[in-house]
Scaffold this active site. Structure first.
Site, PDB file in Angstrom:
ATOM      1  N   LYS A  10       0.828  -1.211   0.000  1.00 17.43           N
ATOM      2  CA  LYS A  10       0.000   0.000   0.000  1.00 17.43           C
ATOM      3  C   LYS A  10       0.864   1.263   0.000  1.00 17.43           C
ATOM      4  CE  LYS A  10      -2.413  -1.023   3.785  1.00 17.43           C
ATOM      5  NZ  LYS A  10      -1.807  -2.330   4.155  1.00 17.43           N
ATOM      6  N   ARG A  86      -9.841   0.227   8.656  1.00 21.51           N
ATOM      7  CA  ARG A  86      -9.393  -1.130   8.943  1.00 21.51           C
ATOM      8  C   ARG A  86     -10.475  -1.942   9.633  1.00 21.51           C
ATOM      9  NH1 ARG A  86      -3.550   0.210   8.886  1.00 21.51           N
ATOM     10  NH2 ARG A  86      -2.367  -1.711   8.944  1.00 21.51           N
ATOM     11  N   ARG A 125      11.490  -5.730   5.067  1.00 17.85           N
ATOM     12  CA  ARG A 125      11.347  -4.317   5.398  1.00 17.85           C
ATOM     13  C   ARG A 125      11.879  -4.036   6.808  1.00 17.85           C
ATOM     14  NH1 ARG A 125       5.396  -1.973   5.011  1.00 17.85           N
ATOM     15  NH2 ARG A 125       5.135  -3.308   6.821  1.00 17.85           N
ATOM     16  N   ARG A 131      11.818  -0.963  11.112  1.00 18.44           N
ATOM     17  CA  ARG A 131      10.444  -0.740  11.591  1.00 18.44           C
ATOM     18  C   ARG A 131      10.113  -1.758  12.684  1.00 18.44           C
ATOM     19  NH1 ARG A 131       4.856  -0.126   8.053  1.00 18.44           N
ATOM     20  NH2 ARG A 131       3.582  -1.104   9.655  1.00 18.44           N
ATOM     21  N   ARG A 142      -0.497  -9.200  13.425  1.00 20.57           N
ATOM     22  CA  ARG A 142      -1.075  -8.230  12.477  1.00 20.57           C
ATOM     23  C   ARG A 142      -1.872  -8.946  11.398  1.00 20.57           C
ATOM     24  NH1 ARG A 142       4.271  -5.496  10.869  1.00 20.57           N
ATOM     25  NH2 ARG A 142       3.094  -4.169   9.438  1.00 20.57           N
TER      26      ARG A 142
HETATM   27  P1  AMP Z   1       0.397   0.412   8.797  1.00 21.81           P
HETATM   28  O1  AMP Z   1       1.573   1.307   8.638  1.00 21.81           O
HETATM   29  O2  AMP Z   1      -0.803   0.851   7.990  1.00 21.81           O
HETATM   30  O3  AMP Z   1       0.723  -1.037   8.562  1.00 21.81           O
HETATM   31  O4  AMP Z   1      -0.065   0.532  10.325  1.00 21.81           O
HETATM   32  C1  AMP Z   1       0.788   0.164  11.385  1.00 21.81           C
HETATM   33  C2  AMP Z   1       0.002  -0.008  12.671  1.00 21.81           C
HETATM   34  O5  AMP Z   1      -0.650   1.220  13.013  1.00 21.81           O
HETATM   35  C3  AMP Z   1      -1.127  -1.034  12.625  1.00 21.81           C
HETATM   36  O6  AMP Z   1      -0.664  -2.356  12.871  1.00 21.81           O
HETATM   37  C4  AMP Z   1      -2.052  -0.522  13.738  1.00 21.81           C
HETATM   38  O7  AMP Z   1      -1.544  -0.861  15.012  1.00 21.81           O
HETATM   39  C5  AMP Z   1      -1.930   0.977  13.586  1.00 21.81           C
HETATM   40  N1  AMP Z   1      -2.958   1.498  12.648  1.00 21.81           N
HETATM   41  C6  AMP Z   1      -2.736   2.083  11.437  1.00 21.81           C
HETATM   42  N2  AMP Z   1      -3.897   2.425  10.846  1.00 21.81           N
HETATM   43  C7  AMP Z   1      -4.878   2.056  11.704  1.00 21.81           C
HETATM   44  C8  AMP Z   1      -6.293   2.127  11.656  1.00 21.81           C
HETATM   45  N3  AMP Z   1      -6.946   2.628  10.591  1.00 21.81           N
HETATM   46  N4  AMP Z   1      -6.989   1.633  12.723  1.00 21.81           N
HETATM   47  C9  AMP Z   1      -6.361   1.124  13.803  1.00 21.81           C
HETATM   48  N5  AMP Z   1      -5.028   1.014  13.890  1.00 21.81           N
HETATM   49  C10 AMP Z   1      -4.275   1.476  12.858  1.00 21.81           C
END
Ligand code: AMP
Length: 193
Positions: A10, A86, A125, A131, A142
């Site tokens: 993404k 999400r 990554r 990260r 996740r």
């Molecule tokens: P990402 O970078 O999109 O993979 O997000 C990393 C982490 O941020 C996720 O595993 C969640 O813990 C948190 N997170 C990001 N976006 C959301 C969302 N829309 N709702 C809840 N938690 C989020």
């Protein structure tokens, strides 16, 4: 909106979309990581969830998105949502937030990638960027959270006629080409280039 499991690409495809279509990027994950880096109150709360691979509670996440739309997105050509929504409540809230501003969701690009490839990519990554949540323990959580809480959104957007499935396994340029083709055919959206 870019939709897909963690590690589906993404972030990578968002960067291309923003560049080629003149859009503004809203990545909730990136936003939260910035807060963690800056040591804000929100960052402290978010870190507790992110480090376990859990989702930030819906009401908090929706409030953050509401504020971000006002601060950053007004006056732009459009927005790419990356990592939001999400959950079903987040998707319902997004509908309201957009409607209130007179916007509409054009398309939901679903990046579809086999599970073993997702794990390989996230581990890679983690090595390259450090990260914190890209470690095998958190990755497993996740993915489970994705299947339980996020994957149902696929059906949600199929029912709304907005879901555009794209094979996310392969070369970045090719995947982007398929996204662009799909957006043109499905939503009449053309790149500005
Ligand atoms: P990402 O970078 O999109 O993979 O997000 C990393 C982490 O941020 C996720 O595993 C969640 O813990 C948190 N997170 C990001 N976006 C959301 C969302 N829309 N709702 C809840 N938690 C989020």
């Amino acid at each position: 909106m870019l939709f897909g499991a963690p590690g589906s690409g993404k972030g990578t495809q968002s960067a291309r979309l923003i560049d080629e279509y003149g859009l503004y990027h809203i990545s909730t994950g990136e936003l939260l990581r910035q807060h963690i880096k800056n040591g804000t109150e929100l960052g402290k709360v978010a870190d507790g969830y992110i480090s376990k691979g859990q989702l930030i509670p819906d009401d908090l996440m929706i409030r953050i998105l509401d504020e971000t739309l006002d601060k950053e997105a007004s006056g732009k050509n459009g927005v790419v949502f990356d990592g939001f929504p999400r959950t079903i409540p987040q998707a319902d809230a997004l509908k309201q937030l957009l409607r209130r501003r007179g916007y509409d969701l054009s398309a939901v690009v679903g990046l579809e990638v086999p599970e073993d490839e997702l794990v390989t990519r996230m581990l890679q990554r983690g090595k390259e960027t450090g990260r914190a949540d890209d470690n095998i323990e958190t990755i497993k959580n996740r993915l489970k959270v994705y299947h339980d809480q996020t994957a149902p959104l696929r059906e949600y957007y199929i029912k709304e006629g907005k879901y555009l499935p794209v094979n996310g396994h392969g070369v970045v340029d090719e995947i982007f080409g398929n996204i662009a083709k799909g957006l043109r055919e499905m939503a009449g959206i053309d790149s500005r280039k």
